[in-house]
Design a protein around this motif. Structure first.
Motif, mmCIF file in Angstrom:
data_model
loop_
_atom_site.group_PDB
_atom_site.id
_atom_site.type_symbol
_atom_site.label_atom_id
_atom_site.label_comp_id
_atom_site.label_asym_id
_atom_site.label_seq_id
_atom_site.Cartn_x
_atom_site.Cartn_y
_atom_site.Cartn_z
ATOM 1 N N UNK A 221 0.830 -1.206 0.000
ATOM 2 C CA UNK A 221 0.000 0.000 0.000
ATOM 3 C C UNK A 221 0.867 1.259 0.000
ATOM 4 N N UNK A 222 1.897 1.264 0.839
ATOM 5 C CA UNK A 222 2.786 2.421 0.909
ATOM 6 C C UNK A 222 3.530 2.657 -0.391
ATOM 7 N N UNK A 223 3.932 1.562 -1.051
ATOM 8 C CA UNK A 223 4.667 1.674 -2.308
ATOM 9 C C UNK A 223 3.802 2.254 -3.412
ATOM 10 N N UNK A 224 2.566 1.786 -3.509
ATOM 11 C CA UNK A 224 1.654 2.282 -4.546
ATOM 12 C C UNK A 224 1.417 3.781 -4.375
ATOM 13 N N UNK A 225 1.097 4.188 -3.138
ATOM 14 C CA UNK A 225 0.820 5.605 -2.875
ATOM 15 C C UNK A 225 2.078 6.456 -3.093
ATOM 16 N N UNK A 226 3.227 5.954 -2.600
ATOM 17 C CA UNK A 226 4.476 6.710 -2.738
ATOM 18 C C UNK A 226 4.882 6.852 -4.198
ATOM 19 N N UNK A 227 4.716 5.788 -4.982
ATOM 20 C CA UNK A 227 5.084 5.822 -6.398
ATOM 21 C C UNK A 227 4.245 6.844 -7.155
ATOM 22 N N UNK A 228 2.949 6.865 -6.887
ATOM 23 C CA UNK A 228 2.076 7.855 -7.518
ATOM 24 C C UNK A 228 2.470 9.268 -7.084
ATOM 25 N N UNK A 229 2.848 9.406 -5.795
ATOM 26 C CA UNK A 229 3.271 10.711 -5.284
ATOM 27 C C UNK A 229 4.540 11.200 -5.953
ATOM 28 N N UNK A 230 5.522 10.307 -6.092
ATOM 29 C CA UNK A 230 6.787 10.673 -6.731
ATOM 30 C C UNK A 230 6.562 11.028 -8.196
ATOM 31 N N UNK A 231 5.702 10.269 -8.864
ATOM 32 C CA UNK A 231 5.401 10.542 -10.266
ATOM 33 C C UNK A 231 4.747 11.923 -10.419
ATOM 34 N N UNK A 232 3.826 12.242 -9.507
ATOM 35 C CA UNK A 232 3.194 13.565 -9.527
ATOM 36 C C UNK A 232 4.232 14.661 -9.316
ATOM 37 N N UNK A 233 5.215 14.390 -8.442
ATOM 38 C CA UNK A 233 6.278 15.367 -8.179
ATOM 39 C C UNK A 233 7.112 15.613 -9.433
ATOM 40 N N UNK A 234 7.505 14.522 -10.098
ATOM 41 C CA UNK A 234 8.303 14.645 -11.323
ATOM 42 C C UNK A 234 7.527 15.417 -12.389
ATOM 43 N N UNK A 235 6.252 15.096 -12.545
ATOM 44 C CA UNK A 235 5.420 15.767 -13.546
ATOM 45 C C UNK A 235 5.244 17.245 -13.210
ATOM 46 N N UNK A 236 5.128 17.556 -11.914
ATOM 47 C CA UNK A 236 4.905 18.947 -11.499
ATOM 48 C C UNK A 236 6.087 19.845 -11.841
ATOM 49 N N UNK A 237 7.303 19.271 -11.826
ATOM 50 C CA UNK A 237 8.495 20.063 -12.108
ATOM 51 C C UNK A 237 8.575 20.492 -13.568
ATOM 52 N N UNK A 238 7.730 19.919 -14.419
ATOM 53 C CA UNK A 238 7.693 20.307 -15.823
ATOM 54 C C UNK A 238 6.857 21.562 -16.041
ATOM 55 N N UNK A 239 6.081 21.949 -15.012
ATOM 56 C CA UNK A 239 5.137 23.055 -15.172
ATOM 57 C C UNK A 239 5.341 24.191 -14.164
ATOM 58 N N UNK A 240 6.185 23.980 -13.142
ATOM 59 C CA UNK A 240 6.341 25.013 -12.116
ATOM 60 C C UNK A 240 7.785 25.091 -11.637
ATOM 61 N N UNK A 241 8.106 26.204 -10.992
ATOM 62 C CA UNK A 241 9.429 26.414 -10.412
ATOM 63 C C UNK A 241 9.762 25.308 -9.415
#
Length: 289
Positions: A221-241
C-alpha cells in the motif's frame, strides 16, 4: 496552476506512504522496507509503462538523462532515505521533519545556481509562510528521542540528499515520461541497497520481512501511494518552479492533520491550527499568482 496542483498531490502521496511505511517499518524493519518497496515500485511502474509505452523497462532513456537520473536516485532514494531512517531512530521524527523543512530552501538555492531559476517576490513570501506553518506544527509535537549530534548530522544529510535528488531529477526528466523517469531513478538505488545489504550481511532481515504478511501488505500500500506521489512530483516540475514545487510537496505535516482527526481521532491544538492556517495562506499565494 497544474504544476502546483501536482505538487500538492505529491504531498498527499507522502502522507499516505508515511502512514503505511511507518507501520511496515515496525513490522519488518527499515532495511527490509527500503529494498522491498523499491523492488515493488519497479514492478508497479513496469506494468504501467508496459501498457502506456509498450516497454517494461526504460530502454529508450538517453545517456544524459540516465546520468542525471542515476545521480538523483543515489542521492534521493538511497542516501537520502538511508540517512532519513537513521535520523528517525536517533533523534525522533519531530526534529527530523523540522530539518527536512529546510529542503525547499536548499532546492531553491541549488535551482538558482544549477538550473538558473529565479523565484518571484510573492512566490518567496508563499514559500516562507508555508515553511513557517510547517515548523509551527512540527515544533508543537513532542519528540520521544533525546537530541543526538550524530542524529542531527543524519537529518542534515537526508535533507541534502532529498534536495540534490530533486534537482537532478529535474535535469534528467525534461521531455521524458514521468513513470519511466522514476524507473531510471529506482534502479541505481536498488543496486546500492543490494551492495550495502550484502556488505553488512543483512539478507536475513529481508527474508524475515518478506514472510511477514502484515508488513508486506503495508509495504504494498505504501509503495503504490508513494510511487504515484513521486510521479506527480516529477510531472509537477515540468510546469512550475522547482523551489515552489518542493515547498508544496513538503506540506505533508499539515495535510496529515485532517486525516489524523478523521481516521485516528487525534486532537489538534490551537497552535497546530494556527500553523496549518499560515501554511494554507502560503499555499494559496502560489495559486493566485
Amino acid at each position: 496552476m497544474l504544476g502546483e496542483s501536482l505538487a500538492l498531490a505529491a504531498a498527499f502521496g507522502w502522507v499516505g506512504s508515511s502512514i503505511f511505511l511507518e507501520k511496515a517499518s515496525k513490522e519488518t524493519g527499515t532495511i527490509s522496507v527500503n529494498l522491498i518497496r523499491l523492488l515493488m515500485a519497479m514492478i508497479f511502474l513496469g506494468i504501467i509503462t508496459f501498457f502506456k509505452r509498450g516497454m517494461l523497462l526504460p530502454f529508450d532513456v538517453s545517456r544524459e538523462a540516465l546520468k542525471f537520473l542515476s545521480i538523483s536516485g543515489l542521492f534521493g532514494l538511497f542516501l537520502g532515505d538511508f540517512f532519513l531512517y537513521k535520523a528517525y531512530v536517533t533523534i525522533g521524527p519531530r526534529i527530523v521533519l523540522l530539518i527536512m523543512t529546510l529542503s525547499p530552501i536548499m532546492v531553491s538555492i541549488l535551482s538558482f545556481f544549477i538550473l538558473k531559476e529565479n523565484i518571484l517576490g510573492l512566490q518567496f513570501l508563499g514559500m516562507l509562510l508555508t515553511i513557517v506553518g510547517i515548523m509551527i506544527v512540527i515544533l508543537k509535537k513532542k519528540s520521544e528521542k533525546e537530541f543526538s549530534k550524530l542524529g542531527f548530522v543524519y537529518a542534515i544529510l537526508a535533507m541534502l540528499g532529498e534536495s540534490f535528488g530533486i534537482i537532478f531529477t529535474r535535469l534528467g526528466s525534461e521531455g521524458y515520461d514521468s513513470f519511466a523517469t522514476i524507473q531510471v531513478r529506482t534502479i541505481p538505488a536498488i543496486l546500492a541497497f543490494v551492495i550495502y545489504i550484502s556488505l553488512t550481511k543483512k539478507w536475513c532481515n529481508i527474508k524475515e520481512g518478506i514472510v511477514n504478511s502484515r508488513g508486506m501488505i503495508y509495504i504494498v500500500l505504501g509503495t503504490i501511494v508513494a510511487t504515484l506521489g513521486v510521479t506527480a512530483l516529477v510531472e509537477s516540475m515540468k510546469y512550475a518552479n522547482v523551489g515552489v514545487v518542493s515547498t508544496l510537496a513538503s506540506t505533508s505535516p499539515i495535510l496529515i492533520i485532517p486525516i489524523s482527526i478523521i481516521f485516528f481521532r487525534e486532537k489538534v491544538t490551537v497552535i497546530e491550527g494556527v500553523g496549518a492556517l499560515i501554511s494554507f495562506v502560503g499555499i494559496t499565494i502560489f495559486f493566485v499568482l
